[in-house]
Structure formats: structure tokens, C-alpha cells
Design a protein around this motif. Structure first.
Motif, PDB file in Angstrom:
ATOM      1  N   ASP A 148     -38.338   6.407  24.223  1.00  0.00           N
ATOM      2  CA  ASP A 148     -38.653   5.792  22.940  1.00  0.00           C
ATOM      3  C   ASP A 148     -37.390   5.295  22.243  1.00  0.00           C
ATOM      4  OD1 ASP A 148     -41.276   6.295  23.383  1.00  0.00           O
ATOM      5  OD2 ASP A 148     -41.483   7.889  21.904  1.00  0.00           O
ATOM      6  N   ALA A 149     -36.311   6.072  22.336  1.00  0.00           N
ATOM      7  CA  ALA A 149     -35.058   5.646  21.717  1.00  0.00           C
ATOM      8  C   ALA A 149     -34.529   4.379  22.381  1.00  0.00           C
ATOM      9  CB  ALA A 149     -34.018   6.760  21.805  1.00  0.00           C
ATOM     10  N   GLY A 150     -34.691   4.285  23.702  1.00  0.00           N
ATOM     11  CA  GLY A 150     -34.255   3.086  24.406  1.00  0.00           C
ATOM     12  C   GLY A 150     -35.057   1.868  24.018  1.00  0.00           C
ATOM     13  N   GLU A 151     -36.357   2.048  23.824  1.00  0.00           N
ATOM     14  CA  GLU A 151     -37.228   0.955  23.395  1.00  0.00           C
ATOM     15  C   GLU A 151     -36.841   0.475  22.003  1.00  0.00           C
ATOM     16  OE1 GLU A 151     -41.022  -1.405  23.282  1.00  0.00           O
ATOM     17  OE2 GLU A 151     -39.920  -0.491  24.936  1.00  0.00           O
ATOM     18  N   ALA A 152     -36.536   1.414  21.106  1.00  0.00           N
ATOM     19  CA  ALA A 152     -36.209   1.052  19.728  1.00  0.00           C
ATOM     20  C   ALA A 152     -34.814   0.455  19.604  1.00  0.00           C
ATOM     21  CB  ALA A 152     -36.325   2.283  18.834  1.00  0.00           C
ATOM     22  N   ALA A 153     -33.848   0.978  20.363  1.00  0.00           N
ATOM     23  CA  ALA A 153     -32.468   0.469  20.372  1.00  0.00           C
ATOM     24  C   ALA A 153     -31.829   0.503  18.986  1.00  0.00           C
ATOM     25  CB  ALA A 153     -32.427  -0.940  20.953  1.00  0.00           C
ATOM     26  N   LEU A 154     -32.048   1.592  18.249  1.00  0.00           N
ATOM     27  CA  LEU A 154     -31.410   1.719  16.944  1.00  0.00           C
ATOM     28  C   LEU A 154     -29.890   1.712  17.039  1.00  0.00           C
ATOM     29  CD1 LEU A 154     -33.322   4.410  14.822  1.00  0.00           C
ATOM     30  CD2 LEU A 154     -33.024   1.981  14.298  1.00  0.00           C
ATOM     31  N   GLY A 155     -29.374   2.142  18.174  1.00  0.00           N
ATOM     32  CA  GLY A 155     -27.931   2.170  18.342  1.00  0.00           C
ATOM     33  C   GLY A 155     -27.287   0.806  18.364  1.00  0.00           C
ATOM     34  N   ASP A 156     -28.100  -0.249  18.497  1.00  0.00           N
ATOM     35  CA  ASP A 156     -27.557  -1.607  18.555  1.00  0.00           C
ATOM     36  C   ASP A 156     -27.549  -2.324  17.214  1.00  0.00           C
ATOM     37  OD1 ASP A 156     -27.247  -1.315  21.296  1.00  0.00           O
ATOM     38  OD2 ASP A 156     -29.194  -2.211  21.769  1.00  0.00           O
ATOM     39  N   ILE A 157     -28.136  -1.715  16.178  1.00  0.00           N
ATOM     40  CA  ILE A 157     -28.278  -2.461  14.929  1.00  0.00           C
ATOM     41  C   ILE A 157     -26.925  -2.755  14.293  1.00  0.00           C
ATOM     42  CG2 ILE A 157     -30.583  -1.521  14.507  1.00  0.00           C
ATOM     43  CD1 ILE A 157     -29.369   0.259  12.332  1.00  0.00           C
ATOM     44  N   THR A 158     -26.855  -3.894  13.620  1.00  0.00           N
ATOM     45  CA  THR A 158     -25.652  -4.293  12.883  1.00  0.00           C
ATOM     46  C   THR A 158     -25.905  -4.256  11.375  1.00  0.00           C
ATOM     47  OG1 THR A 158     -26.317  -6.608  13.148  1.00  0.00           O
ATOM     48  CG2 THR A 158     -24.765  -5.723  14.755  1.00  0.00           C
ATOM     49  N   SER A 159     -27.155  -4.077  10.976  1.00  0.00           N
ATOM     50  CA  SER A 159     -27.510  -3.942   9.561  1.00  0.00           C
ATOM     51  C   SER A 159     -27.459  -2.471   9.171  1.00  0.00           C
ATOM     52  CB  SER A 159     -28.933  -4.463   9.337  1.00  0.00           C
ATOM     53  OG  SER A 159     -29.886  -3.537   9.844  1.00  0.00           O
ATOM     54  N   PRO A 160     -27.598  -2.187   7.877  1.00  0.00           N
ATOM     55  CA  PRO A 160     -27.860  -0.789   7.512  1.00  0.00           C
ATOM     56  C   PRO A 160     -29.185  -0.341   8.123  1.00  0.00           C
ATOM     57  CG  PRO A 160     -27.313  -2.120   5.568  1.00  0.00           C
ATOM     58  CD  PRO A 160     -27.529  -3.078   6.709  1.00  0.00           C
ATOM     59  N   ALA A 161     -29.355   0.973   8.251  1.00  0.00           N
ATOM     60  CA  ALA A 161     -30.631   1.518   8.698  1.00  0.00           C
ATOM     61  C   ALA A 161     -31.408   1.986   7.471  1.00  0.00           C
ATOM     62  CB  ALA A 161     -30.410   2.687   9.652  1.00  0.00           C
ATOM     63  N   PHE A 162     -32.636   1.516   7.353  1.00  0.00           N
ATOM     64  CA  PHE A 162     -33.501   1.884   6.239  1.00  0.00           C
ATOM     65  C   PHE A 162     -34.371   3.044   6.689  1.00  0.00           C
ATOM     66  CE2 PHE A 162     -32.164  -2.443   5.969  1.00  0.00           C
ATOM     67  CZ  PHE A 162     -31.731  -2.554   4.649  1.00  0.00           C
ATOM     68  N   GLY A 197     -25.142   3.726  13.265  1.00  0.00           N
ATOM     69  CA  GLY A 197     -24.360   4.744  13.949  1.00  0.00           C
ATOM     70  C   GLY A 197     -24.249   6.064  13.208  1.00  0.00           C
ATOM     71  N   HIS A 198     -24.961   6.210  12.099  1.00  0.00           N
ATOM     72  CA  HIS A 198     -24.891   7.442  11.311  1.00  0.00           C
ATOM     73  C   HIS A 198     -25.445   8.627  12.121  1.00  0.00           C
ATOM     74  CE1 HIS A 198     -25.708  10.279   8.016  1.00  0.00           C
ATOM     75  NE2 HIS A 198     -24.838   9.575   7.301  1.00  0.00           N
ATOM     76  N   PRO A 199     -24.855   9.816  11.957  1.00  0.00           N
ATOM     77  CA  PRO A 199     -25.333  10.978  12.719  1.00  0.00           C
ATOM     78  C   PRO A 199     -26.828  11.262  12.542  1.00  0.00           C
ATOM     79  CG  PRO A 199     -23.213  11.468  11.710  1.00  0.00           C
ATOM     80  CD  PRO A 199     -23.625  10.124  11.200  1.00  0.00           C
ATOM     81  N   GLU A 200     -27.395  10.956  11.367  1.00  0.00           N
ATOM     82  CA  GLU A 200     -28.827  11.191  11.171  1.00  0.00           C
ATOM     83  C   GLU A 200     -29.661  10.320  12.104  1.00  0.00           C
ATOM     84  OE1 GLU A 200     -30.107  12.419   6.872  1.00  0.00           O
ATOM     85  OE2 GLU A 200     -28.717  10.722   6.709  1.00  0.00           O
ATOM     86  N   LEU A 201     -29.182   9.134  12.406  1.00  0.00           N
ATOM     87  CA  LEU A 201     -29.895   8.255  13.338  1.00  0.00           C
ATOM     88  C   LEU A 201     -29.828   8.817  14.749  1.00  0.00           C
ATOM     89  CD1 LEU A 201     -28.729   4.733  12.074  1.00  0.00           C
ATOM     90  CD2 LEU A 201     -30.763   6.047  11.406  1.00  0.00           C
ATOM     91  N   LEU A 202     -28.691   9.371  15.091  1.00  0.00           N
ATOM     92  CA  LEU A 202     -28.542   9.974  16.421  1.00  0.00           C
ATOM     93  C   LEU A 202     -29.497  11.153  16.585  1.00  0.00           C
ATOM     94  CD1 LEU A 202     -24.644   9.901  16.782  1.00  0.00           C
ATOM     95  CD2 LEU A 202     -26.316   8.230  17.594  1.00  0.00           C
ATOM     96  N   ARG A 203     -29.660  11.941  15.539  1.00  0.00           N
ATOM     97  CA  ARG A 203     -30.593  13.075  15.606  1.00  0.00           C
ATOM     98  C   ARG A 203     -32.034  12.582  15.725  1.00  0.00           C
ATOM     99  NH1 ARG A 203     -26.737  15.485  12.005  1.00  0.00           N
ATOM    100  NH2 ARG A 203     -27.831  14.707  10.156  1.00  0.00           N
ATOM    101  N   LEU A 204     -32.357  11.485  15.035  1.00  0.00           N
ATOM    102  CA  LEU A 204     -33.696  10.906  15.158  1.00  0.00           C
ATOM    103  C   LEU A 204     -33.947  10.447  16.589  1.00  0.00           C
ATOM    104  CD1 LEU A 204     -36.363   9.822  14.000  1.00  0.00           C
ATOM    105  CD2 LEU A 204     -35.113   7.745  13.336  1.00  0.00           C
TER     106      LEU A 204
END
Length: 240
Positions: free
Chosen positions: A140-154, A125-132
Motif C-alpha cells: 500500500d505504501a508503494g502504491e501511494a508513494a508518499l515518499g515522493d511528494i514535493t508538497s507538504p503532506a496534509f 519526509g516527516h517521521p510521522e509519514l514514515l510511521r504511517l
């Protein structure tokens, strides 16, 4: 039935997501059950998951289940997740997918070192992920679904900006559903392999089974390069 731990874990996961008692038939074929709350597909749709030569199918109503049983009865299991074959067997049906389902064990994993890349991690949920996600576009963002992760983002950074990121969402059955996204201008340079490798390493270290679900050839190639093996497919079917 195979005793491969990854296959057994994958089957247990999807049997649980069906949300009604169901199992992959050891004698072959596809088992069709009624499950209005199925996690195999969008609400009101038919969900098909084929793994290792066996399949389970959920339908929202008994009426729909009867249509599916009749339509799929004459199909080999290898074809039940093929959208063209399914649409021919179920005239008027609309399909989403299929998505390839791939898994990797600690022994089969092939990690990738970041080399000279600037890497790190940020909270979900970090703002940098939202900008990505904004730079990648909705599809592409929907396919990746980074917004659903529960781990840290690497992440990989260039010029102070995150240009690639990966993490995972913890699913039932101690499964880590891996999510990877690279900015369009930074693709084709192996950044998804670097971030994906970091996410998978984290998942395996915490005792989870990494799952890579992909509809696109490029994503499937990344998974294969990391040692993932495709064990089956997921398909969603809408019947009018």
C-alpha cells in the motif's frame, strides 16, 4: 482533437515523459516509438498510455517496437491498455496495471471540509509519514508513494498519530501527481477524501493540473468523489 484543457495538459505531460518526439495521433490509433529512457514504464519495458481515444506507446528497442506494432495494429485504441487483450496480442508478455489516469480542473473540483477531524500538515519526509507507511505495509505504501511528494503532506491525526495523509509530487508540464495513504484501521471513513481534497486545493492554488493515478477501485472512487474525470489508462508491458 478535443480542446478540453485537462486532456490537452495530460497529453502534453505523457508526450514529454516519452522522452522522444511523439504525439497522440489525431486520426486515431496508437503511435509506437523507440525510447530506451521512456518515463511511461519501467526500464526495458513497453509503455502504453491511452488518453481520450488516442494512444502512444514506447518500446526500448527497434526490435521490440516492431513486435508491438505488428501485435497492436489490429487492436482498437480502446483495447491497447487492456492487459488481457494485450497479452493475447503479444503472447508471452507480462503486464503491470492498468492504472486509471484521472484529472480535475478548478471548476470541476469538489472539495471536502474536514469537519471535526484534527487536520494539519507536515513537511515531506516527516517521521510521522514514515510511521504511517510502516503501518500500511509495503504494498500500500508503494502504491501511494508518499515518499515522493514535493508538497507538504496534509494529514489527519487521531490520538496524536497521523492516520491519513496526502500530498503531491510535481511532475513536468505543471502537473501535480497526487499521493494519498490511510492507515488500514482508519479506512472506510472518508479520510482519504479529506486529505486528498487538501492536497488538490493546494495544487490548484499554485496553478498545477492535479493527476490521480490509481489501480484500485477504492482509490478511483475517492478521485471521482472529488470531481476527477478518468481520461485514460497507463499500462506497462514486458516482452521476453
Amino acid at each position: 482533437m478535443s480542446t478540453d484543457p485537462s486532456l490537452l495538459g495530460a497529453r502534453a505531460l505523457w508526450e514529454g515523459l516519452a522522452r522522444v518526439p511523439v504525439s497522440f495521433p489525431p486520426t486515431g490509433g496508437a503511435e509506437v516509438v523507440v525510447s530506451p529512457e521512456s518515463g511511461l514504464c519501467p526500464a526495458g519495458w513497453v509503455g502504453v498510455v491511452s488518453l481520450g481515444g488516442w494512444a502512444i506507446v514506447t518500446a526500448p528497442t527497434e526490435h521490440t517496437a516492431a513486435i508491438v506494432r505488428e501485435g497492436l495494429a489490429r487492436l482498437p485504441v480502446a483495447a491497447v491498455a487492456d492487459p488481457a487483450v494485450v497479452r493475447e496480442a503479444l503472447p508471452g508478455a507480462r503486464t503491470l496495471g492498468p492504472a486509471a489516469l484521472a484529472y480535475v480542473s478548478r471548476e470541476g473540483f469538489r472539495p471536502v471540509e474536514p469537519g471535526a477531524l484534527s487536520t494539519g500538515h507536515v513537511p515531506s519526509g516527516h517521521p510521522e509519514l514514515l510511521r504511517l507507511e510502516e503501518s500500511a505495509g509495503d504494498e500500500d505504501a508503494g502504491e501511494a508513494a508518499l515518499g515522493d511528494i514535493t508538497s507538504p503532506a496534509f494529514v489527519v491525526r487521531e490520538h496524536g498519530r497521523v492516520v491519513a495523509a496526502a500530498g503531491y509530487e510535481t511532475w513536468p508540464g505543471r502537473t501535480a501527481h497526487v499521493c494519498v495513504l490511510t492507515a488500514p484501521a482508519a479506512r472506510g471513513r472518508g479520510l482519504a477524501r479529506v486529505t486528498g481534497s487538501a492536497a488538490v486545493t493546494h495544487a490548484l492554488t499554485t496553478g498545477l493540473l492535479p493527476q490521480w493515478r490509481a489501480t484500485r477501485a477504492a482509490s478511483r472512487r475517492v478521485a471521482s468523489s472529488l470531481g476527477f474525470t478518468e481520461l485514460g489508462y497507463q499500462l506497462s508491458v514486458e516482452i521476453e
